[in-house]
Write an enzyme that holds these catalytic residues in place. Structure first.
Site, PDB file in Angstrom:
ATOM      1  CB  ILE A  12      18.851 -28.512   6.783  1.00 38.14           C
ATOM      2  CG1 ILE A  12      17.990 -27.660   8.289  1.00 38.14           C
ATOM      3  CG2 ILE A  12      18.251 -28.986   5.857  1.00 38.14           C
ATOM      4  CD1 ILE A  12      18.273 -26.308   7.131  1.00 38.14           C
ATOM      5  CG  LEU A  14      23.177 -27.490  14.631  1.00 40.77           C
ATOM      6  CD1 LEU A  14      23.837 -27.751  15.153  1.00 40.77           C
ATOM      7  CD2 LEU A  14      22.187 -26.815  14.939  1.00 40.77           C
ATOM      8  CG  HIS A  15      24.349 -27.539   7.810  1.00 40.28           C
ATOM      9  ND1 HIS A  15      25.475 -27.938   6.721  1.00 40.28           N
ATOM     10  CD2 HIS A  15      24.188 -28.988   7.809  1.00 40.28           C
ATOM     11  CE1 HIS A  15      26.177 -28.996   7.750  1.00 40.28           C
ATOM     12  NE2 HIS A  15      25.285 -29.956   7.714  1.00 40.28           N
ATOM     13  CB  ALA A  16      21.089 -21.988   6.461  1.00 37.93           C
ATOM     14  N   PRO A  18      19.562 -23.361  11.199  1.00 32.00           N
ATOM     15  CG  PRO A  18      18.676 -25.411  10.804  1.00 32.00           C
ATOM     16  CD  PRO A  18      18.928 -24.082   9.956  1.00 32.00           C
TER      17      PRO A  18
END
Length: 90
Positions: A12, A14-16, A18
């Site tokens: 995923i 670097l979203h949410a 992470p």
């Protein structure tokens, strides 16, 4: 100044979560830290900045650090991206 290129391989990017973990880790260091993707550079200690980059799986980013703990900061962030995030989010 210390810099390093890293390819983000977790599923995923670097979203949410992470991104939050990346910012928390960067914030532990005294150095000024930024990351760059496709010519856009943001403060690595800003969740909004990181999210605005839209880093996805397979994207190459460059991390920059300037300050007394710059090498340690870059080493830790690279380890986070390559080892911890890939283990949890691949």
């Amino acid at each position: 100044m210390e810099s390093r290129k890293v390819t983000v391989n977790n599923k995923i990017g670097l979203h949410a979560r992470p991104a939050a973990l990346f910012v928390q880790t960067a914030s532990k260091f005294l150095s000024n830290i930024s990351i760059e993707k496709a010519g856009k550079k943001v403060n690595a200690k800003s969740i909004m900045g990181i999210m605005a980059l839209g880093v996805c799986q397979g994207d190459e980013i460059t991390m920059f650090a300037t300050g007394e703990d710059e090498k340690k900061a870059i080493d830790h962030l690279e380890n986070l991206l390559i080892n911890k995030l890939e283990e949890e989010y691949v």
